[in-house]
Design a protein around this motif. Structure first.
Motif, PDB file in Angstrom:
ATOM      1  N   VAL A   1     -19.942  16.790 -29.903  1.00  0.00           N
ATOM      2  CA  VAL A   1     -20.432  17.702 -28.534  1.00  0.00           C
ATOM      3  C   VAL A   1     -21.687  17.016 -27.793  1.00  0.00           C
ATOM      4  N   GLU A   2     -22.787  16.659 -28.696  1.00  0.00           N
ATOM      5  CA  GLU A   2     -24.247  16.031 -28.290  1.00  0.00           C
ATOM      6  C   GLU A   2     -24.375  14.688 -26.997  1.00  0.00           C
ATOM      7  N   LYS A   3     -22.854  13.766 -27.347  1.00  0.00           N
ATOM      8  CA  LYS A   3     -22.076  13.541 -26.133  1.00  0.00           C
ATOM      9  C   LYS A   3     -21.961  13.943 -24.997  1.00  0.00           C
ATOM     10  N   PHE A   4     -20.992  15.389 -24.783  1.00  0.00           N
ATOM     11  CA  PHE A   4     -20.686  16.131 -22.928  1.00  0.00           C
ATOM     12  C   PHE A   4     -21.573  17.121 -22.996  1.00  0.00           C
ATOM     13  N   GLY A   5     -22.935  16.647 -21.905  1.00  0.00           N
ATOM     14  CA  GLY A   5     -23.313  17.025 -21.173  1.00  0.00           C
ATOM     15  C   GLY A   5     -23.076  18.653 -20.547  1.00  0.00           C
ATOM     16  N   LEU A   6     -23.940  19.909 -21.039  1.00  0.00           N
ATOM     17  CA  LEU A   6     -23.197  20.742 -19.686  1.00  0.00           C
ATOM     18  C   LEU A   6     -23.235  21.247 -18.728  1.00  0.00           C
ATOM     19  N   GLN A   7     -22.401  21.215 -17.240  1.00  0.00           N
ATOM     20  CA  GLN A   7     -22.107  20.738 -16.471  1.00  0.00           C
ATOM     21  C   GLN A   7     -21.621  22.337 -15.832  1.00  0.00           C
ATOM     22  N   ARG A   8     -22.507  22.973 -14.838  1.00  0.00           N
ATOM     23  CA  ARG A   8     -21.814  24.375 -14.427  1.00  0.00           C
ATOM     24  C   ARG A   8     -21.258  24.271 -13.945  1.00  0.00           C
ATOM     25  N   GLU A   9     -21.757  23.726 -12.566  1.00  0.00           N
ATOM     26  CA  GLU A   9     -20.967  23.478 -11.267  1.00  0.00           C
ATOM     27  C   GLU A   9     -19.618  22.822 -10.958  1.00  0.00           C
ATOM     28  N   LYS A  10     -18.690  23.665 -10.865  1.00  0.00           N
ATOM     29  CA  LYS A  10     -17.274  22.840 -11.061  1.00  0.00           C
ATOM     30  C   LYS A  10     -16.476  22.262 -10.114  1.00  0.00           C
ATOM     31  N   ASP A  11     -15.437  21.450  -9.551  1.00  0.00           N
ATOM     32  CA  ASP A  11     -14.920  20.931  -8.670  1.00  0.00           C
ATOM     33  C   ASP A  11     -13.653  22.039  -8.421  1.00  0.00           C
ATOM     34  N   ASP A  12     -12.069  21.554  -7.520  1.00  0.00           N
ATOM     35  CA  ASP A  12     -11.557  22.559  -7.121  1.00  0.00           C
ATOM     36  C   ASP A  12      -9.965  21.878  -8.538  1.00  0.00           C
ATOM     37  N   TYR A  13     -10.335  21.514  -9.409  1.00  0.00           N
ATOM     38  CA  TYR A  13      -9.149  20.461 -10.012  1.00  0.00           C
ATOM     39  C   TYR A  13      -9.581  20.855 -11.696  1.00  0.00           C
ATOM     40  N   TYR A  14      -8.036  20.763 -11.662  1.00  0.00           N
ATOM     41  CA  TYR A  14      -7.435  20.973 -13.229  1.00  0.00           C
ATOM     42  C   TYR A  14      -7.699  19.519 -14.004  1.00  0.00           C
ATOM     43  N   VAL A  15      -8.048  19.450 -15.257  1.00  0.00           N
ATOM     44  CA  VAL A  15      -7.420  17.901 -16.134  1.00  0.00           C
ATOM     45  C   VAL A  15      -7.133  18.496 -17.297  1.00  0.00           C
ATOM     46  N   SER A  16      -6.569  17.450 -17.601  1.00  0.00           N
ATOM     47  CA  SER A  16      -5.770  16.933 -18.882  1.00  0.00           C
ATOM     48  C   SER A  16      -6.296  15.491 -19.299  1.00  0.00           C
ATOM     49  N   VAL A  17      -6.581  15.950 -21.067  1.00  0.00           N
ATOM     50  CA  VAL A  17      -7.431  14.717 -21.396  1.00  0.00           C
ATOM     51  C   VAL A  17      -6.135  14.565 -22.795  1.00  0.00           C
ATOM     52  N   SER A  18      -5.438  13.226 -23.148  1.00  0.00           N
ATOM     53  CA  SER A  18      -3.876  12.739 -24.246  1.00  0.00           C
ATOM     54  C   SER A  18      -3.591  12.229 -24.375  1.00  0.00           C
ATOM     55  N   ARG A  19      -3.699  11.612 -25.264  1.00  0.00           N
ATOM     56  CA  ARG A  19      -2.163  10.909 -25.422  1.00  0.00           C
ATOM     57  C   ARG A  19      -0.817  11.191 -25.044  1.00  0.00           C
ATOM     58  N   LEU A  20       0.227  10.188 -24.627  1.00  0.00           N
ATOM     59  CA  LEU A  20       0.998  10.823 -23.397  1.00  0.00           C
ATOM     60  C   LEU A  20       2.616  10.775 -24.561  1.00  0.00           C
ATOM     61  N   VAL A  21       2.303  11.603 -25.649  1.00  0.00           N
ATOM     62  CA  VAL A  21       3.819  11.046 -26.214  1.00  0.00           C
ATOM     63  C   VAL A  21       4.067  13.043 -26.264  1.00  0.00           C
ATOM     64  N   SER A  22       5.172  12.980 -27.357  1.00  0.00           N
ATOM     65  CA  SER A  22       6.202  13.868 -26.825  1.00  0.00           C
ATOM     66  C   SER A  22       5.638  15.266 -27.190  1.00  0.00           C
ATOM     67  N   TYR A  23       5.489  15.599 -27.871  1.00  0.00           N
ATOM     68  CA  TYR A  23       4.539  16.286 -28.561  1.00  0.00           C
ATOM     69  C   TYR A  23       3.347  16.978 -27.976  1.00  0.00           C
ATOM     70  N   LYS A  24       2.724  15.662 -27.414  1.00  0.00           N
ATOM     71  CA  LYS A  24       1.491  16.899 -26.425  1.00  0.00           C
ATOM     72  C   LYS A  24       1.866  17.699 -25.450  1.00  0.00           C
ATOM     73  N   ARG A  25       3.410  17.404 -24.804  1.00  0.00           N
ATOM     74  CA  ARG A  25       3.804  18.051 -24.235  1.00  0.00           C
ATOM     75  C   ARG A  25       3.318  18.514 -22.453  1.00  0.00           C
ATOM     76  N   MET A  26       2.719  16.735 -22.217  1.00  0.00           N
ATOM     77  CA  MET A  26       2.069  16.303 -20.514  1.00  0.00           C
ATOM     78  C   MET A  26       3.891  16.856 -20.143  1.00  0.00           C
ATOM     79  N   ASP A  27       5.043  16.682 -20.024  1.00  0.00           N
ATOM     80  CA  ASP A  27       5.496  17.227 -18.968  1.00  0.00           C
ATOM     81  C   ASP A  27       5.836  18.467 -18.588  1.00  0.00           C
TER      82      ASP A  27
END
Length: 312
Positions: free
Chosen positions: A113-139
């Motif tokens: 967690v120390e490698k991720f800085g707190l950001q209070r202001e957000k942009d207008d998009y959603y994000v998903s970070v994942s390996r693109l394999v079936s059980y992750k259900r990116m589809d």
């Protein structure tokens, strides 16, 4: 694993999602196995793996089923080599009991967690970070955002599903493929929310998103139910959980999130994520091993009972 000679060790710690717990030990050695998951392709997701790799029919299918049967026998037998099971979530603890009929103690894994800085202001998009394999259900996630053309989704990651996702990607979804850690941190920090649809054993990425102060919209089964505080149920919420692994359920969750997101504080997300830090893990793990070693030296036969009790 069975070829490793660990006879000089007093304490053996195996970190296992499949085979590591199968190391051979002596009666004088304490073996603690930290289980991230009983091997999914042999147990919970067996039939899905066979379908994904075209091994559910024909001669290759019969051979694969026989091999997996032998693997399950070995997996269950080697559970007897473990003196103390640790699970990386309560969900995995339940799976350990179902698979091996052994109790386990929950120890959440370390997140940087120390490698991720707190950001209070957000942009207008959603994000998903994942390996693109079936059980992750990116589809499923892409399908949901196809039906919400007014909302933007950024997908970071690569894998076998990339080609099929590219072929059916709507204009409001951006598939970025593999990206560096710096790019991932930037998109996590600035996103309106992180979207997660997998039935995961723990799930590191949702915690990393919360470390940035970014709320999480997640399928509420498995590890996510333990790492995300639902805005509709808990104080100091960090996200929202949806009950069914379907596009319709996710779409409803996005609607609810946008209506209730004012109740979710970036600072609360960050504070909750810090409870999964590396420092916390090192402290708890060291204390647990010390406690187990004392119990083992006093009476090995009562180790599990003293450390865990005797049931699931």
């Amino acid at each position: 694993m069975e070829s490793l000679d660990l006879s000089d060790a007093d304490i053996i710690v195996s970190s296992s999602h499949a085979f590591a717990k199968g190391v051979l030990t002596t009666a004088e050695q304490l073996h603690i196995s930290y289980i991230h998951s009983p091997m999914r392709y042999a147990w919970d997701l067996h039939f899905q793996y066979l379908r994904d790799y075209g091994l559910d029919t024909g001669i290759k299918g019969h051979l694969a089923r026989w091999m997996f049967h032998r693997l399950r026998l070995w997996d269950r037998q080697t559970a007897n080599n473990v003196d103390l099971f640790l699970a990386n979530s309560d969900h995995v603890r339940q799976r350990i009991w179902r698979t091996y009929r052994r109790p386990a103690r929950v120890l959440y894994p370390p997140v940087k967690v120390e490698k991720f800085g707190l950001q209070r202001e957000k942009d207008d998009y959603y994000v998903s970070v994942s390996r693109l394999v079936s059980y992750k259900r990116m589809d499923l996630i892409v399908e949901a955002f196809r039906a919400m053309p007014g909302r933007k989704l950024v997908v970071i990651g690569d894998g076998p599903q990339m080609r099929s996702l590219q072929a059916h990607c709507p204009p409001n979804v951006t598939l970025m493929g593999w990206q560096t850690d710096e790019v991932v941190r930037e998109y996590l920090a600035n996103a309106r929310a992180f979207v997660f649809a997998a039935h995961e054993d723990f799930g590191i990425s949702p915690v990393e998103a919360q470390a940035c102060g970014t709320p999480v919209i997640a399928y509420g089964v498995g590890g996510s139910a333990e790492t995300v505080r639902d805005v509709r149920q808990l104080p100091e919420p960090t996200g929202l959980l949806f009950p069914q692994q379907t596009a319709a359920s996710l779409m409803e969750a996005v609607e609810d999130f946008e209506r209730l997101s004012g109740r979710i504080s970036p600072d609360a997300c960050r504070q909750w994520a810090e409870g999964f830090s590396e420092a916390r893990f090192k402290r708890e793990f060291s204390a647990l091993v010390e406690e187990a070693w004392v119990c083992w030296k006093n009476d090995p036969q009562t180790l599990e009972q003293k450390m865990l009790g005797s049931g699931p």
